[in-house]
Design a protein around this motif. Sequence first.
Motif, PDB file in Angstrom:
ATOM      1  N   THR A 167      35.077  48.549  36.177  1.00 29.91           N
ATOM      2  CA  THR A 167      34.853  47.337  35.385  1.00 29.91           C
ATOM      3  C   THR A 167      34.237  46.286  36.301  1.00 29.91           C
ATOM      4  O   THR A 167      34.767  46.008  37.375  1.00 29.91           O
ATOM      5  CB  THR A 167      36.184  46.780  34.835  1.00 29.91           C
ATOM      6  N   PRO A 168      33.127  45.693  35.887  1.00 27.65           N
ATOM      7  CA  PRO A 168      32.525  44.635  36.705  1.00 27.65           C
ATOM      8  C   PRO A 168      33.470  43.446  36.823  1.00 27.65           C
ATOM      9  O   PRO A 168      33.999  42.993  35.805  1.00 27.65           O
ATOM     10  CB  PRO A 168      31.284  44.222  35.902  1.00 27.65           C
ATOM     11  N   VAL A 169      33.701  42.972  38.037  1.00 27.73           N
ATOM     12  CA  VAL A 169      34.412  41.699  38.232  1.00 27.73           C
ATOM     13  C   VAL A 169      33.780  40.998  39.428  1.00 27.73           C
ATOM     14  O   VAL A 169      33.346  41.662  40.367  1.00 27.73           O
ATOM     15  CB  VAL A 169      35.935  41.839  38.516  1.00 27.73           C
ATOM     16  N   VAL A 170      33.737  39.684  39.368  1.00 25.78           N
ATOM     17  CA  VAL A 170      33.226  38.917  40.499  1.00 25.78           C
ATOM     18  C   VAL A 170      34.346  38.019  41.004  1.00 25.78           C
ATOM     19  O   VAL A 170      35.074  37.420  40.210  1.00 25.78           O
ATOM     20  CB  VAL A 170      31.997  38.070  40.100  1.00 25.78           C
ATOM     21  N   VAL A 171      34.514  37.991  42.314  1.00 31.03           N
ATOM     22  CA  VAL A 171      35.520  37.124  42.915  1.00 31.03           C
ATOM     23  C   VAL A 171      34.836  36.118  43.813  1.00 31.03           C
ATOM     24  O   VAL A 171      33.956  36.482  44.602  1.00 31.03           O
ATOM     25  CB  VAL A 171      36.525  37.923  43.777  1.00 31.03           C
ATOM     26  N   ARG A 192      31.728  48.314  46.761  1.00 37.76           N
ATOM     27  CA  ARG A 192      31.813  46.877  46.475  1.00 37.76           C
ATOM     28  C   ARG A 192      30.629  46.183  47.148  1.00 37.76           C
ATOM     29  O   ARG A 192      29.944  46.767  47.974  1.00 37.76           O
ATOM     30  CB  ARG A 192      33.129  46.308  46.990  1.00 37.76           C
ATOM     31  N   VAL A 193      30.418  44.940  46.769  1.00 34.38           N
ATOM     32  CA  VAL A 193      29.343  44.137  47.344  1.00 34.38           C
ATOM     33  C   VAL A 193      29.943  42.842  47.869  1.00 34.38           C
ATOM     34  O   VAL A 193      30.787  42.249  47.190  1.00 34.38           O
ATOM     35  CB  VAL A 193      28.318  43.739  46.254  1.00 34.38           C
ATOM     36  N   ALA A 224      25.582  38.489  42.188  1.00 34.11           N
ATOM     37  CA  ALA A 224      26.872  39.197  42.197  1.00 34.11           C
ATOM     38  C   ALA A 224      27.205  39.676  40.784  1.00 34.11           C
ATOM     39  O   ALA A 224      27.661  40.809  40.581  1.00 34.11           O
ATOM     40  CB  ALA A 224      27.973  38.277  42.729  1.00 34.11           C
ATOM     41  N   PHE A 225      26.954  38.836  39.801  1.00 29.96           N
ATOM     42  CA  PHE A 225      27.211  39.223  38.410  1.00 29.96           C
ATOM     43  C   PHE A 225      26.277  40.344  37.977  1.00 29.96           C
ATOM     44  O   PHE A 225      26.691  41.293  37.307  1.00 29.96           O
ATOM     45  CB  PHE A 225      27.081  38.011  37.471  1.00 29.96           C
ATOM     46  N   ARG A 241      25.572  46.016  36.707  1.00 27.73           N
ATOM     47  CA  ARG A 241      24.739  47.219  36.795  1.00 27.73           C
ATOM     48  C   ARG A 241      25.458  48.381  37.462  1.00 27.73           C
ATOM     49  O   ARG A 241      25.296  49.525  37.083  1.00 27.73           O
ATOM     50  CB  ARG A 241      23.455  46.903  37.572  1.00 27.73           C
ATOM     51  N   TYR A 242      26.267  48.073  38.466  1.00 22.80           N
ATOM     52  CA  TYR A 242      26.958  49.146  39.197  1.00 22.80           C
ATOM     53  C   TYR A 242      28.413  49.312  38.777  1.00 22.80           C
ATOM     54  O   TYR A 242      29.115  50.171  39.302  1.00 22.80           O
ATOM     55  CB  TYR A 242      26.863  48.894  40.704  1.00 22.80           C
ATOM     56  N   GLN A 243      28.876  48.462  37.858  1.00 23.67           N
ATOM     57  CA  GLN A 243      30.240  48.580  37.338  1.00 23.67           C
ATOM     58  C   GLN A 243      31.269  48.602  38.459  1.00 23.67           C
ATOM     59  O   GLN A 243      32.080  49.526  38.569  1.00 23.67           O
ATOM     60  CB  GLN A 243      30.360  49.851  36.480  1.00 23.67           C
ATOM     61  N   THR A 244      31.218  47.583  39.286  1.00 23.20           N
ATOM     62  CA  THR A 244      32.106  47.555  40.450  1.00 23.20           C
ATOM     63  C   THR A 244      32.314  46.114  40.898  1.00 23.20           C
ATOM     64  O   THR A 244      31.576  45.224  40.470  1.00 23.20           O
ATOM     65  CB  THR A 244      31.497  48.459  41.553  1.00 23.20           C
ATOM     66  N   PRO A 245      33.321  45.835  41.739  1.00 21.15           N
ATOM     67  CA  PRO A 245      33.567  44.443  42.136  1.00 21.15           C
ATOM     68  C   PRO A 245      32.491  43.898  43.075  1.00 21.15           C
ATOM     69  O   PRO A 245      31.950  44.617  43.909  1.00 21.15           O
ATOM     70  CB  PRO A 245      34.902  44.499  42.881  1.00 21.15           C
ATOM     71  N   ALA A 246      32.224  42.607  42.927  1.00 23.07           N
ATOM     72  CA  ALA A 246      31.348  41.892  43.856  1.00 23.07           C
ATOM     73  C   ALA A 246      32.080  40.630  44.275  1.00 23.07           C
ATOM     74  O   ALA A 246      32.723  39.977  43.449  1.00 23.07           O
ATOM     75  CB  ALA A 246      30.025  41.539  43.185  1.00 23.07           C
ATOM     76  N   ILE A 247      32.007  40.318  45.549  1.00 29.81           N
ATOM     77  CA  ILE A 247      32.768  39.190  46.093  1.00 29.81           C
ATOM     78  C   ILE A 247      31.818  38.209  46.768  1.00 29.81           C
ATOM     79  O   ILE A 247      30.945  38.613  47.532  1.00 29.81           O
ATOM     80  CB  ILE A 247      33.824  39.699  47.109  1.00 29.81           C
TER      81      ILE A 247
END
Lengths: 579, 287
Positions: free
Chosen positions: A299-303, A337-338, A355-356, A361-367
């Motif tokens: 699940t995409p999430v941005v922190v 992750r990114v 990041a969003f 696009r990659y369905q993964t967390p970005a910080i």
Amino acid sequence: MNVPRRGTSDISLVLCGAAGQGVQTVEHLMVRLAKAAGYHVFASSEYMSRVRGGSNSTEIRLGSVPVRGLVDRIDVLVALNGGIRPNIRDRIDEETLVLGDPEELGDEFASLGERFVPVPFLRAAREGGNRVYTNVAAAACLAAVFGMPFAALETYFAERFGAKSPDVVKGNLAVAEKGFALGGDLLRRGVLRVSLGHASPQGERIVLDGSEAVALGALAGGCDFCTGYPMSPATGVLTFLVKNADRFGVAVEQVEDEIAAMNMAVGASYMGALPLCTTSGGGFALMSEGLSLAGIMETPVVVHLAQRPGPATGMATRTEQADLELALYSGHGEFPRVLFAPGTLEEAFSLTRRAFELAARYQTPAIVLTDQYFTNTSYDIPLPDLPDASPDRCLVEAGPEYRRYEESPDGVSPRSVPGFGTGLVGADSHEHDEEAHVYEDFDLRTRMNARRLRKFEGLRREALPPTRIGPEDADILVICWGSTRPIVEEAVASLGRTDTAVLHFAQVWPIAPEAEALLARAKYVFVVEGNATGQLATLLRCETGRRADASVRTWKGLQFSVEEVRRGLADVLDKTVGR
Amino acid sequence: MKDPRIFDMDHADLSWCPGCGDFQILEALKKALAELDIAPDQVVVAAGIGQAAKLPHYMKCHCFNGLHGRALSCATAMKMANPDMLVLAVGGDGDMYGEGGNHFLHTIRRNPNVKNFVHNNGVYGLTKGQASPTSFVGMKTPTSPEGVFSEPINPVALAICLGASFVARAFSGDVEQTKEIMKQAILHKGYALVDIFQPCVSFNKINTFKWYKEHTYYLDGSHDPGDREAALRKAFEAEKMPLGLLYRRERPVFEDHLAPYREHRLPLYRRRRDMKDLETFIRKQYA
Ligand SMILES: Cc1ncc(C[n+]2csc(CCOP(=O)(O)OP(=O)(O)O)c2C)c(N)n1
Ligand code: SF4
Ligand SMILES: [Mg+2]
């Protein structure tokens, strides 16, 4: 006294006062007035973790060319209260002029002789009708000194408090008038002579701080959901989104703890929202199990991780760059992750937006890693570019045969959300089969984990290479990441060496493949970072095989100053390259 | 009214022990949904981790199986992202009242339109029989060989104290009544707790099927679920514990008051950001 002083082209003003005395207001006002007057302007504040008393300060730089770094030099110090702390006092040199009210300061600055100029801010406030407005008296005094018209103050207060409270506008202006007169008096007496050229027009510019740049970048990236738990220095982004939730249709909630914040982000993302969590190191530590959940559920999430000194509560209102490893290694198990670490406000906007985009696009967390210094620093930048199209959520409609975790060459399975089509959309924290059901099978596990990790290859290919500032063929590379960029740039420029370039990493994971060759070519590599153990240096050694020849580090809780980096670099240059 | 078999899975490998109360809860849930004419693609079942929390894997639905203790957080956020999707939060007593205890308190305060069905078996089933937050004082388990010392949580009393908008108790041994209570919970607007007594035949030798039968009774028309004090008195009854709807009150629903839903209820994933408006905003605010 003349400002700028000889050998410099900008003016550095520092204002200090107790918490509750409105140093922030002066900063806000001065920055807007300076920009309106056609200067480039920079402001950065530092404060103690208390609501009243103590001593906080803000540094404001005015220039005819862009100024973006924190300096030790103080040309003019305005003291609203006594008890100046050593981090300010020690920076007073033989050319610093101190303005303050003896009624408030007593003889604290007696040793400065004529360089302490008594200015009756308190009286001005009293005579203007409100003694708590000494900050306004001081701001108006400075406005007069720097040639800003009184009309600008009228506009500022009218816009700030506006029609809602005309009495507040009137009260402020009454004091401002008195303060403005004090400034005129200083000029007439020749106490200060200002000769600052105006900036050449460079198109439409805006002025904002790090929190705002992150929050606006999030909106540009499509952020429509935000959960957080108040924690300095990350709260600014949460309050920004709360304040603007109506206009942009953002579902925002202050939640019970950071565990909830992250799990809610994952739940919202599963339903198709584009969520943001904003926190600092301690809160991020609580989010790590949930981050791992986002990793396996894809699940995409941005922190937004705004760093402050640790361990534990550390120094709540201070700054550090010591959570790179936390961000990189947090969450159990292995998942892509990114990590971004913007060095400028332009980058905070564009990389939070990115990041969003990458998370979706990659369905993964970005910080996005910032820090206290960065979130509390503002300056003018050009109006950022915005795409016309609304950000792509990268979703597909689920038909009756839809399976959430299909095999795919780049590792990215077509993603749907409940309600989009008739198919069922699953998500599982266990290792799972294509339909997201828990199923223990070692071949399945091998396949699923390999697929998820395959997404890393795409992320690496798309990673932003570090930015080089300086000659392409430089023998010496000064490497930095995150918030220190403008400071390191200014320090290196001041060394005046033609063999030295700055290499700034605004993306710290994955490290772009180009970095290896860039580092290999350099004769000397120095790493400047705001931590004690050299976290970026370690990471670069792992990723590129290149060991740094020396490093410049700080972990006292305050951001590097330009002078400090310059001294540190001069020292390591001496020891390694020789002069 | 639909056929409950539309929720059946063709190849689910059920790992519950024969005789476990979880089977009846699953049966009651499928029937409740079918009788309310809800189809599998109209419901998300969010669960944590535990024996109970395996439930969404055993029925056709949008299955969200998250982390131990966090189902309510995820479920609340789902309603924030799509207020018209039916979202259930399902799990065990350890999941909801132990690891997720803080979320339990705050979800009640928030009152999202989430249905919280808790399989309360007084023990940690999945991890093989340790004490749970609802285990009775004195219960001997591998981690409490001298008997449990701490007093159990009374989930229904706690929920009433916190002002939950719907609080009920059921017993898995009675599928028909459990189904009826679930239906009422689903039809209620706002957060609904159904604490379901569920015998764990493998690890809880105190609260057995027979014990529950002997220690429970159904509330009748004489109880007014709108009367909070009466509800609380009922919730504290211990010799024979009441089943059925203990407490209900009208309260504004959390997600309805969120900024995106003031004008319409389109789920977030169907919305677009107006980039021109964002640009206008930046120009004006930061000039
Ligand atoms: C963070 C975390 N801690 C511990 C566990 C191990 N664990 C899984 S389920 C569970 C307790 C299950 O008890 P309950 O929620 O009552 O469900 P039951 O099995 O009784 O239905 C525990 C301790 C876990 N999965 N995650
Ligand atoms: S361990 Fe207990 S709760 Fe779990 S399936 Fe077996 S009987 Fe049911
Ligand atoms: Mg249990």
